[in-house]
Design a protein around this motif. Structure first.
Motif, PDB file in Angstrom:
ATOM      1  N   LEU A  34      38.664 -45.384  -9.223  1.00  0.00           N
ATOM      2  CA  LEU A  34      38.725 -46.840  -9.128  1.00  0.00           C
ATOM      3  C   LEU A  34      37.460 -47.424  -9.735  1.00  0.00           C
ATOM      4  CD1 LEU A  34      39.833 -49.558  -8.218  1.00  0.00           C
ATOM      5  CD2 LEU A  34      38.986 -49.078  -5.899  1.00  0.00           C
ATOM      6  N   ASP A  35      37.599 -48.023 -10.929  1.00  0.00           N
ATOM      7  CA  ASP A  35      36.527 -48.788 -11.562  1.00  0.00           C
ATOM      8  C   ASP A  35      36.758 -50.266 -11.272  1.00  0.00           C
ATOM      9  OD1 ASP A  35      34.971 -46.797 -12.886  1.00  0.00           O
ATOM     10  OD2 ASP A  35      36.513 -46.614 -14.427  1.00  0.00           O
ATOM     11  N   CYS A  36      35.690 -51.024 -11.077  1.00  0.00           N
ATOM     12  CA  CYS A  36      35.813 -52.437 -10.713  1.00  0.00           C
ATOM     13  C   CYS A  36      34.828 -53.279 -11.502  1.00  0.00           C
ATOM     14  CB  CYS A  36      35.546 -52.641  -9.218  1.00  0.00           C
ATOM     15  SG  CYS A  36      36.529 -51.605  -8.128  1.00  0.00           S
ATOM     16  N   VAL A  37      35.181 -54.576 -11.662  1.00  0.00           N
ATOM     17  CA  VAL A  37      34.272 -55.524 -12.312  1.00  0.00           C
ATOM     18  C   VAL A  37      34.662 -56.930 -11.888  1.00  0.00           C
ATOM     19  CG1 VAL A  37      35.670 -55.884 -14.403  1.00  0.00           C
ATOM     20  CG2 VAL A  37      33.168 -56.086 -14.526  1.00  0.00           C
ATOM     21  N   ALA A  38      33.670 -57.811 -11.824  1.00  0.00           N
ATOM     22  CA  ALA A  38      33.936 -59.214 -11.506  1.00  0.00           C
ATOM     23  C   ALA A  38      34.426 -59.924 -12.757  1.00  0.00           C
ATOM     24  CB  ALA A  38      32.670 -59.885 -10.981  1.00  0.00           C
ATOM     25  N   TYR A  39      35.605 -60.535 -12.652  1.00  0.00           N
ATOM     26  CA  TYR A  39      36.143 -61.331 -13.749  1.00  0.00           C
ATOM     27  C   TYR A  39      36.495 -62.710 -13.219  1.00  0.00           C
ATOM     28  CZ  TYR A  39      39.044 -63.254 -17.386  1.00  0.00           C
ATOM     29  OH  TYR A  39      39.562 -64.110 -18.337  1.00  0.00           O
ATOM     30  N   GLU A  40      35.837 -63.730 -13.752  1.00  0.00           N
ATOM     31  CA  GLU A  40      36.052 -65.115 -13.337  1.00  0.00           C
ATOM     32  C   GLU A  40      35.890 -65.247 -11.822  1.00  0.00           C
ATOM     33  OE1 GLU A  40      35.985 -67.675 -15.145  1.00  0.00           O
ATOM     34  OE2 GLU A  40      36.312 -66.882 -17.143  1.00  0.00           O
ATOM     35  N   SER A  41      36.966 -65.466 -11.064  1.00  0.00           N
ATOM     36  CA  SER A  41      36.852 -65.736  -9.628  1.00  0.00           C
ATOM     37  C   SER A  41      37.330 -64.582  -8.751  1.00  0.00           C
ATOM     38  CB  SER A  41      37.648 -66.995  -9.273  1.00  0.00           C
ATOM     39  OG  SER A  41      38.999 -66.867  -9.700  1.00  0.00           O
ATOM     40  N   VAL A  42      37.651 -63.419  -9.356  1.00  0.00           N
ATOM     41  CA  VAL A  42      38.160 -62.288  -8.574  1.00  0.00           C
ATOM     42  C   VAL A  42      37.438 -61.015  -8.969  1.00  0.00           C
ATOM     43  CG1 VAL A  42      40.453 -63.340  -8.361  1.00  0.00           C
ATOM     44  CG2 VAL A  42      40.009 -61.701 -10.211  1.00  0.00           C
ATOM     45  N   LEU A  43      37.580 -60.000  -8.120  1.00  0.00           N
ATOM     46  CA  LEU A  43      37.142 -58.659  -8.468  1.00  0.00           C
ATOM     47  C   LEU A  43      38.363 -57.924  -9.008  1.00  0.00           C
ATOM     48  CD1 LEU A  43      34.488 -56.984  -8.295  1.00  0.00           C
ATOM     49  CD2 LEU A  43      35.480 -55.896  -6.273  1.00  0.00           C
ATOM     50  N   LEU A  44      38.237 -57.426 -10.222  1.00  0.00           N
ATOM     51  CA  LEU A  44      39.323 -56.715 -10.890  1.00  0.00           C
ATOM     52  C   LEU A  44      39.178 -55.223 -10.622  1.00  0.00           C
ATOM     53  CD1 LEU A  44      41.670 -56.699 -12.993  1.00  0.00           C
ATOM     54  CD2 LEU A  44      39.907 -56.570 -14.767  1.00  0.00           C
ATOM     55  N   GLY A  45      40.244 -54.592 -10.159  1.00  0.00           N
ATOM     56  CA  GLY A  45      40.244 -53.163  -9.895  1.00  0.00           C
ATOM     57  C   GLY A  45      41.126 -52.431 -10.884  1.00  0.00           C
ATOM     58  N   LEU A  46      40.565 -51.401 -11.518  1.00  0.00           N
ATOM     59  CA  LEU A  46      41.298 -50.555 -12.456  1.00  0.00           C
ATOM     60  C   LEU A  46      41.560 -49.228 -11.749  1.00  0.00           C
ATOM     61  CD1 LEU A  46      39.014 -51.601 -15.377  1.00  0.00           C
ATOM     62  CD2 LEU A  46      41.454 -52.098 -15.300  1.00  0.00           C
ATOM     63  N   PHE A  47      42.767 -49.101 -11.223  1.00  0.00           N
ATOM     64  CA  PHE A  47      43.158 -47.948 -10.410  1.00  0.00           C
ATOM     65  C   PHE A  47      43.746 -46.870 -11.319  1.00  0.00           C
ATOM     66  CE2 PHE A  47      42.815 -51.294  -7.410  1.00  0.00           C
ATOM     67  CZ  PHE A  47      42.760 -50.769  -6.124  1.00  0.00           C
ATOM     68  N   SER A  48      43.045 -45.744 -11.452  1.00  0.00           N
ATOM     69  CA  SER A  48      43.608 -44.611 -12.190  1.00  0.00           C
ATOM     70  C   SER A  48      44.502 -43.830 -11.231  1.00  0.00           C
ATOM     71  CB  SER A  48      42.497 -43.711 -12.739  1.00  0.00           C
ATOM     72  OG  SER A  48      41.801 -44.357 -13.778  1.00  0.00           O
ATOM     73  N   ILE A  49      45.808 -43.950 -11.468  1.00  0.00           N
ATOM     74  CA  ILE A  49      46.787 -43.306 -10.587  1.00  0.00           C
ATOM     75  C   ILE A  49      47.233 -41.981 -11.206  1.00  0.00           C
ATOM     76  CG2 ILE A  49      49.041 -43.508  -9.479  1.00  0.00           C
ATOM     77  CD1 ILE A  49      46.957 -45.386  -8.315  1.00  0.00           C
ATOM     78  N   TRP A  50      47.003 -40.925 -10.450  1.00  0.00           N
ATOM     79  CA  TRP A  50      47.436 -39.578 -10.843  1.00  0.00           C
ATOM     80  C   TRP A  50      48.917 -39.450 -10.539  1.00  0.00           C
ATOM     81  CZ3 TRP A  50      48.794 -35.264  -7.601  1.00  0.00           C
ATOM     82  CH2 TRP A  50      48.789 -34.015  -8.240  1.00  0.00           C
ATOM     83  N   ARG A  51      49.713 -39.235 -11.590  1.00  0.00           N
ATOM     84  CA  ARG A  51      51.170 -39.189 -11.456  1.00  0.00           C
ATOM     85  C   ARG A  51      51.716 -37.792 -11.233  1.00  0.00           C
ATOM     86  NH1 ARG A  51      52.213 -44.672 -10.863  1.00  0.00           N
ATOM     87  NH2 ARG A  51      51.914 -45.853 -12.793  1.00  0.00           N
ATOM     88  N   GLY A  52      50.840 -36.791 -11.269  1.00  0.00           N
ATOM     89  CA  GLY A  52      51.313 -35.424 -11.088  1.00  0.00           C
ATOM     90  C   GLY A  52      50.832 -34.534 -12.220  1.00  0.00           C
ATOM     91  N   GLU A  53      51.085 -33.252 -12.085  1.00  0.00           N
ATOM     92  CA  GLU A  53      50.581 -32.273 -13.033  1.00  0.00           C
ATOM     93  C   GLU A  53      51.531 -31.090 -13.079  1.00  0.00           C
ATOM     94  OE1 GLU A  53      46.253 -30.140 -13.969  1.00  0.00           O
ATOM     95  OE2 GLU A  53      46.603 -31.242 -12.105  1.00  0.00           O
ATOM     96  N   SER A  54      51.579 -30.432 -14.233  1.00  0.00           N
ATOM     97  CA  SER A  54      52.412 -29.240 -14.368  1.00  0.00           C
ATOM     98  C   SER A  54      51.720 -28.270 -15.314  1.00  0.00           C
ATOM     99  CB  SER A  54      53.801 -29.604 -14.915  1.00  0.00           C
ATOM    100  OG  SER A  54      53.708 -29.986 -16.278  1.00  0.00           O
ATOM    101  N   ASN A  55      52.314 -27.128 -15.515  1.00  0.00           N
ATOM    102  CA  ASN A  55      51.749 -26.138 -16.422  1.00  0.00           C
ATOM    103  C   ASN A  55      52.061 -26.455 -17.876  1.00  0.00           C
ATOM    104  OD1 ASN A  55      50.670 -24.567 -14.331  1.00  0.00           O
ATOM    105  ND2 ASN A  55      52.627 -23.492 -14.025  1.00  0.00           N
ATOM    106  N   THR A  56      52.863 -27.504 -18.111  1.00  0.00           N
ATOM    107  CA  THR A  56      53.276 -27.821 -19.478  1.00  0.00           C
ATOM    108  C   THR A  56      52.745 -29.165 -19.977  1.00  0.00           C
ATOM    109  OG1 THR A  56      55.338 -28.822 -18.680  1.00  0.00           O
ATOM    110  CG2 THR A  56      55.390 -26.472 -19.226  1.00  0.00           C
ATOM    111  N   ARG A  57      52.006 -29.901 -19.120  1.00  0.00           N
ATOM    112  CA  ARG A  57      51.410 -31.169 -19.545  1.00  0.00           C
ATOM    113  C   ARG A  57      50.194 -31.459 -18.670  1.00  0.00           C
ATOM    114  NH1 ARG A  57      54.789 -36.870 -20.261  1.00  0.00           N
ATOM    115  NH2 ARG A  57      53.140 -38.079 -21.295  1.00  0.00           N
ATOM    116  N   GLU A  58      49.088 -31.789 -19.300  1.00  0.00           N
ATOM    117  CA  GLU A  58      47.849 -32.034 -18.562  1.00  0.00           C
ATOM    118  C   GLU A  58      48.037 -33.166 -17.556  1.00  0.00           C
ATOM    119  OE1 GLU A  58      43.485 -32.914 -17.983  1.00  0.00           O
ATOM    120  OE2 GLU A  58      44.931 -34.284 -18.854  1.00  0.00           O
ATOM    121  N   LYS A  59      47.227 -33.155 -16.504  1.00  0.00           N
ATOM    122  CA  LYS A  59      47.411 -34.114 -15.405  1.00  0.00           C
ATOM    123  C   LYS A  59      47.519 -35.544 -15.918  1.00  0.00           C
ATOM    124  CE  LYS A  59      42.477 -33.500 -14.494  1.00  0.00           C
ATOM    125  NZ  LYS A  59      41.534 -32.902 -13.549  1.00  0.00           N
ATOM    126  N   ILE A  60      48.585 -36.204 -15.519  1.00  0.00           N
ATOM    127  CA  ILE A  60      48.905 -37.530 -16.043  1.00  0.00           C
ATOM    128  C   ILE A  60      48.274 -38.599 -15.167  1.00  0.00           C
ATOM    129  CG2 ILE A  60      50.763 -39.152 -16.547  1.00  0.00           C
ATOM    130  CD1 ILE A  60      52.528 -36.695 -17.130  1.00  0.00           C
TER     131      ILE A  60
END
Length: 503
Positions: A257-283
């Motif tokens: 979770l990276d965050c920054v103040a933008y105008e009148s709110v705090l903006l949150g950039l949520f990196s959501i891990w969608r899963g992982e397998s042996n055939t595709r790097e963690k998404i």
């Protein structure tokens, strides 16, 4: 949970700081408009920074394990800021997979160069040491020039803290308390606190069940040296609305979770891990959240704001995560920088790791939209003329000039002001308001008289709109329309952290 400021908003809301965004119902008393959330668009030039130099092609782990190396020139949080002193965009990034921290510069935020520094001769390396996650912050409010830049690098279960006068030559000032490997930090200017977003793992019945974030704050960046293992508190994690990939074997998790103040709110950039397998790097994909108190989050849109590509061999097929600083403000657009991992199909390796750019209209996270009568949900405030209506909660301001960010192509917008009892305040009526048309991130709303006479009083704003989208409004002390809001990681034309007349 629903943030407490939404379930029990203030009786009167001060709106002096920044453009007022419609990302939630905090400011809205009633409306017949419909909210739409918008996502950033990737730039055609992506990736804007790819591994090319010898030091960016290294991979210390691969060298030890004799696997194929994963070249890297990616902002793994790190930081992308506009430095007004040098009038340059600056990007700190991981050069080589876990190998170094480098600094690139740009005049436009799209085309980047690698200056040669003296930390490692004839390279743009500014930190030559093993690293994982890192954050860099340009602190324009710092009075001690030797600490204008701040950096953390995770290594061996804690964050090493650094300061610098130039973002090139770093001085270590200590180590934080215990922290997981994808821990980051940001400055919350609303409360003037340095906040650390700490990776932790939830344990259920002795087994690790998922990543989440812990929260720690201090008045000074250097205060992070003082926390103990029990000081950070549980903060936020993924929930059942954060979907995993259909082929994933486990629920979604909050990776960062990276965050920054933008105008009148705090903006949150949520990196959501969608899963992982042996055939595709963690998404991982980036999903947005918004906070008005710096701790509780409103996350109404769980679709990816910055998604992975579904095309194999694309620069961002495997993984996308946000950059420290969140976004820069470039004219009428916001620029979001992300790390992108190409992946290696059929394996769980990250492959080539680059940096990409996505853009969004300024304030364009959400809009309140006019809908034709047959599509509109009937409400008490429907207007006979067919205009959509939005009435704010009681607000108070000290400015004199009303502005909106709106797309009114083919339509128009007018505003009237109401007193605490809901009566129209003369001469600020709908009829005497000049019709606003066109499409701009800064449109002036005018009546025959200035709003200065209403400064300090409690009023409501009533918007009437046909065939358009309303993104934000604000009341400025100046006819030029500066909002006094925070401008995230800065941008051309801003010399401070806020949008002001002396910017």
């Amino acid at each position: 949970m629903t943030p407490p400021y939404l379930t029990d908003p203030p009786a009167v809301i001060p709106i002096d700081i920044g453009r007022q965004l419609f990302v939630d119902d905090f400011l809205i008393d009633e409306t017949s408009l419909s909210r739409t959330f918008h996502h950033a668009e990737y730039h055609a030039a992506n990736p804007i920074l790819r591994p090319e130099k010898p030091w960016e092609l290294t991979d210390p782990v691969a060298e030890r394990t004799r696997r194929k190396p994963n070249p890297a020139a990616m902002a793994f949080s790190d930081g992308v800021f506009f430095d007004p002193a040098d009038r340059l965009f600056k990007m700190w990034y991981m050069g080589g997979y876990g190998a170094t921290t480098c600094l690139a510069t740009s005049t436009d935020g799209i085309t980047w160069s690698r200056p040669a520094f003296d930390v490692v001769a004839n390279t743009n390396i500014v930190y030559n040491g093993t690293r994982d996650s890192s954050t860099v912050w340009l602190d324009l409010d710092e009075t001690d020039r030797s600490q204008r830049y701040k950096m953390s690098i995770w290594y061996e279960h804690a964050l090493t803290l650094f300061v610098s006068p130039d973002g090139i030559h770093w001085r270590e000032i200590g180590r934080s308390g215990a922290a997981g490997d994808r821990s980051t930090f940001f400055h919350n200017p609303f409360r003037n606190r340095w906040v650390f977003s700490i990776r932790a793992d939830e344990t259920v019945h002795g087994s690790v069940s998922g990543r989440y974030r812990r929260y720690w704050e201090g008045a000074r960046f250097a205060d992070a040296k003082a926390w103990s293992a029990l000081d950070p508190v549980a903060w936020v994690k993924a929930d059942t609305r954060d979907f995993a990939r259909p082929d994933a074997q486990s629920p979604a998790e909050l990776y960062n979770l990276d965050c920054v103040a933008y105008e009148s709110v705090l903006l949150g950039l949520f990196s959501i891990w969608r899963g992982e397998s042996n055939t595709r790097e963690k998404i991982n994909e980036v999903v947005l959240g918004f906070s008005r108190d710096g701790f509780h989050w409103h996350r109404p849109d769980r679709d990816a704001f910055l998604p992975v590509s579904e095309t194999e061999n694309s620069w961002n097929w495997a993984n996308v995560q946000s950059a420290g600083g969140g976004c820069t403000v470039v004219g009428d657009r916001l620029h979001f920088y992300v790390s992108g991992r190409q992946g290696v199909p059929g394996t769980d390796q990250p492959g080539v790791c680059s940096t990409g750019l996505a853009t969004l209209r300024r304030d364009g996270f959400a809009s309140m939209d006019w809908l034709p009568g047959e599509m509109r949900v009937r409400r008490r405030i429907d207007d006979p003329s067919g205009a959509g209506i939005l009435v704010t909660r009681p607000v108070r301001f000290d400015g004199a000039h009303l502005f909106v960010n709106a797309d009114l192509q083919g339509g128009d917008l007018r505003v009237e002001l109401l007193d605490e009892s809901g009566r129209t305040i003369e001469p600020f009526t709908r009829e005497r308001c000049a019709a606003i048309t066109g499409n701009s991130t800064r449109l002036a709303v005018t009546w025959p008289q200035s709003m200065a006479s209403l400064a300090g009083k409690t009023v409501r704003l009533k918007f009437f709109m046909t065939r358009g989208r309303l993104f934000s409004f604000w009341i400025s002390p100046w006819p030029s329309g500066e909002s006094r809001g925070f401008v995230a990681a800065g941008g051309p034309g801003f010399t401070r952290t806020v949008d002001s007349r002396d910017r």
